[in-house]
Design an enzyme around this catalytic site. Structure first.
Site, PDB file in Angstrom:
ATOM      1  N   LYS A  63     -25.449 -31.160   2.725  1.00  0.00           N
ATOM      2  CA  LYS A  63     -26.387 -32.244   2.993  1.00  0.00           C
ATOM      3  C   LYS A  63     -25.818 -33.262   3.989  1.00  0.00           C
ATOM      4  O   LYS A  63     -26.561 -33.927   4.693  1.00  0.00           O
ATOM      5  CB  LYS A  63     -26.758 -32.980   1.707  1.00  0.00           C
ATOM      6  CG  LYS A  63     -27.267 -32.104   0.565  1.00  0.00           C
ATOM      7  CD  LYS A  63     -28.685 -31.639   0.795  1.00  0.00           C
ATOM      8  CE  LYS A  63     -29.397 -31.122  -0.441  1.00  0.00           C
ATOM      9  NZ  LYS A  63     -28.797 -30.044  -1.205  1.00  0.00           N
TER      10      LYS A  63
HETATM   11  C1  LIG Z   1     -29.361 -28.931  -1.796  1.00  0.00           C
HETATM   12  C2  LIG Z   1     -28.482 -27.815  -2.183  1.00  0.00           C
HETATM   13  C3  LIG Z   1     -28.920 -26.487  -2.178  1.00  0.00           C
HETATM   14  C4  LIG Z   1     -30.357 -26.124  -1.876  1.00  0.00           C
HETATM   15  O1  LIG Z   1     -30.695 -26.394  -0.542  1.00  0.00           O
HETATM   16  P1  LIG Z   1     -32.234 -26.494  -0.112  1.00  0.00           P
HETATM   17  O2  LIG Z   1     -32.224 -26.909   1.300  1.00  0.00           O
HETATM   18  O3  LIG Z   1     -32.846 -27.503  -1.018  1.00  0.00           O
HETATM   19  O4  LIG Z   1     -32.823 -25.133  -0.323  1.00  0.00           O
HETATM   20  C5  LIG Z   1     -28.012 -25.495  -2.468  1.00  0.00           C
HETATM   21  N1  LIG Z   1     -26.737 -25.780  -2.782  1.00  0.00           N
HETATM   22  C6  LIG Z   1     -26.278 -27.043  -2.809  1.00  0.00           C
HETATM   23  C7  LIG Z   1     -24.862 -27.288  -3.172  1.00  0.00           C
HETATM   24  C8  LIG Z   1     -27.124 -28.099  -2.501  1.00  0.00           C
HETATM   25  O5  LIG Z   1     -26.657 -29.354  -2.516  1.00  0.00           O
END
Ligand SMILES: *Cc1c(COP(=O)(O)O)cnc(C)c1O
Length: 463
Positions: free
Chosen positions: A112
């Site tokens: 993120k």
């Molecule tokens: C947010 C997240 C996901 C999922 O990603 P999306 O874009 O919501 O599909 C998977 N793994 C981790 C560690 C995350 O923080």
């Protein structure tokens, strides 16, 4: 570059406006009206350049005249300067033709950060220009919230409220949200699950009076600017492995569908991606949809990969918009059925279109744990549970003709209990945040009550 809503009824915006708006006013999500292409030469030229340079070249055409070259360049430089790895998104080989794209070297140890850090910088640049003040409200299953708080802490014209499901995020995730001391960021522990948090944020956006009074802005993965920043690492990974001369497959641990949809955008831009494989845990609505053609919500079952514990996968709406030939009316109708009846059948044509691009797989808790253990033994790579879900699915899909890249979405130390249970060893935090467990925490507990949370936010607005 213009952006249109997936439900076809909201004003057409430019990049800066779409970033500021987050959710469109018709309840839809913004997508680019046309998708710019990268030529084979453009892709080949990415080999060997810095991550920042690649980010600039990939993102530039989508940004249009919302930001100058210098502003975009500066935002990208500052966004990635705090990462703990010079490559930003390094590739590690796990086995024959299987590679892991480590996306966890940012300040909060999950992918993120790649998008949130850039948005923080661009939002700041945009507010400096207009003199506006905004309130960011986000729902998180753990990682978005910490990334947002980290990206916006201390910025002048931004207040940030992050709703997380009380008791359902890991201690590291919670501490990353509750230990920053800046007054403009506040973590809210909601009595409910992630879908409740997400529903509350959506409800705030649909309360137009509140939305306008507080200058509500979303940085959830529905924000187009986030998807865009995530397109970049598909290019850098594929170029390292031989694109444009070689096709590459990707497997993506998936929840809200933002990360994998970024891969779809890369493919549409001309990156030779063979397959995009959706990897889910036991909360497998997306896998079931691709298998059966029925998109039907079930209850959320907490898992050891909590960032994927969801049944309402917001960005899937963008994939549906493409699969239905960009018919906003059709998408609006499906989303109405999802809200009212808990599901809808995907049309034959749309299902076929989805299956041409995406594959899928589902992994049980036991398999996730076993994969963490096996990978540590066979390769020395310690996976977080989300990445393990991806690796497990990818192992069954590796094609000898093409490299498979699995996205490692978080650092193992973010989920130490699950990793320790699998391997017997507790993964240490990177040195730069080793004191996280010693910092004091600050949070507000809230009921699943829209009016009460809106009131709390309004009371704290500066006079
Ligand atoms: C947010 C997240 C996901 C999922 O990603 P999306 O874009 O919501 O599909 C998977 N793994 C981790 C560690 C995350 O923080």
């Amino acid at each position: 570059m213009r952006y249109v809503s997936t439900r076809g009824q909201a004003p057409v915006l430019n990049f800066g406006e779409a970033m500021r708006a987050g959710l469109a006013r018709d309840g839809g999500l913004y997508v680019p009206e046309t998708i710019p292409a990268m030529s084979r030469g453009d892709i080949a030229a990415l080999r060997g350049v810095s991550y920042e340079e690649a980010a600039f070249r990939v993102m530039r055409p989508f940004v249009g005249d919302s930001f100058s070259d210098a502003t975009l360049e500066g935002a990208i430089e500052r966004a990635y300067g705090g990462f703990g790895h010079d490559a930003r998104a390094p590739l590690v080989q796990l086995g024959p033709n299987h590679f892991l794209l480590e996306l966890f070297h940012g300040p909060t140890l999950a992918f993120k950060d790649f998008a949130m850090q850039v948005i923080g910088q661009l939002m700041q640049a945009s507010l400096e220009e207009t003199g506006d003040r905004i309130t960011i409200v986000g729902a998180t299953s753990g990682d978005t919230g910490s990334a947002a708080i980290e990206a916006f802490r201390g910025l002048d014209a931004v207040d940030v409220y992050i709703l997380f499901p009380d008791g359902r995020v890991s201690e590291v995730q919670r501490r990353q949200m509750t230990t920053p001391t800046e007054a403009n960021v506040q973590a809210l522990a909601l009595d409910g699950d992630f879908d409740d948090c997400q529903a509350m944020v959506k409800a705030m956006f649909n309360d137009f009076a509140f939305r306008d009074r507080v200058g509500l802005t979303a940085v959830n993965s529905i924000n187009w600017a986030r998807v865009l920043a995530q397109v970049v690492y598909y290019f850098t990974a594929a170029a390292s492995l031989g694109a444009p001369d070689r096709e590459v497959d990707f497997t993506v641990p998936t929840g809200n569908f933002g990360d994998i949809f970024a891969g779809y955008i890369a493919k549409r831009m001309g990156l030779p991606i063979g397959r995009l494989v959706i990897a889910t845990n036991q909360n497998d609505i997306l896998h079931r949809t691709l298998e059966t053609g029925a998109h039907v919500k079930e209850g959320v079952t907490p898992s050891i990969s909590p960032s994927m514990d969801i049944q309402v996968s917001s960005n899937f709406e963008r994939a549906l918009f493409e699969a239905y030939g960009r018919d906003g009316g059709a998408v609006a109708q499906l989303m109405g059925e999802l809200a009212e009846k808990g599901g809808f059948p995907v049309s034959q044509g749309a299902l076929q279109a989805l299956r041409e691009v995406y594959g899928s797989g589902r992994v049980s808790e036991e398999e996730t744990s076993a994969t963490i253990r096996d990978m540590a033994r066979r390769t020395g790579e310690v996976l977080c549970p989300h990445s393990a879900v991806g690796v497990r699915v990818a192992e069954t899909r590796i094609d000898r003709a093409r490299p498979m890249v699995t996205l490692a979405t978080a650092h193992p130390a973010k989920f130490p209990d699950a990793v320790e249970a699998a391997t017997g060893a507790r993964p240490p935090l990177p040195k730069r945040m080793a004191d996280l467990y010693d910092r004091s925490e600050r949070l507000v507990r809230v009921a699943n009550d829209l009016a009460a949370v809106e009131e709390l936010i309004e009371e704290r607005l500066p006079a």
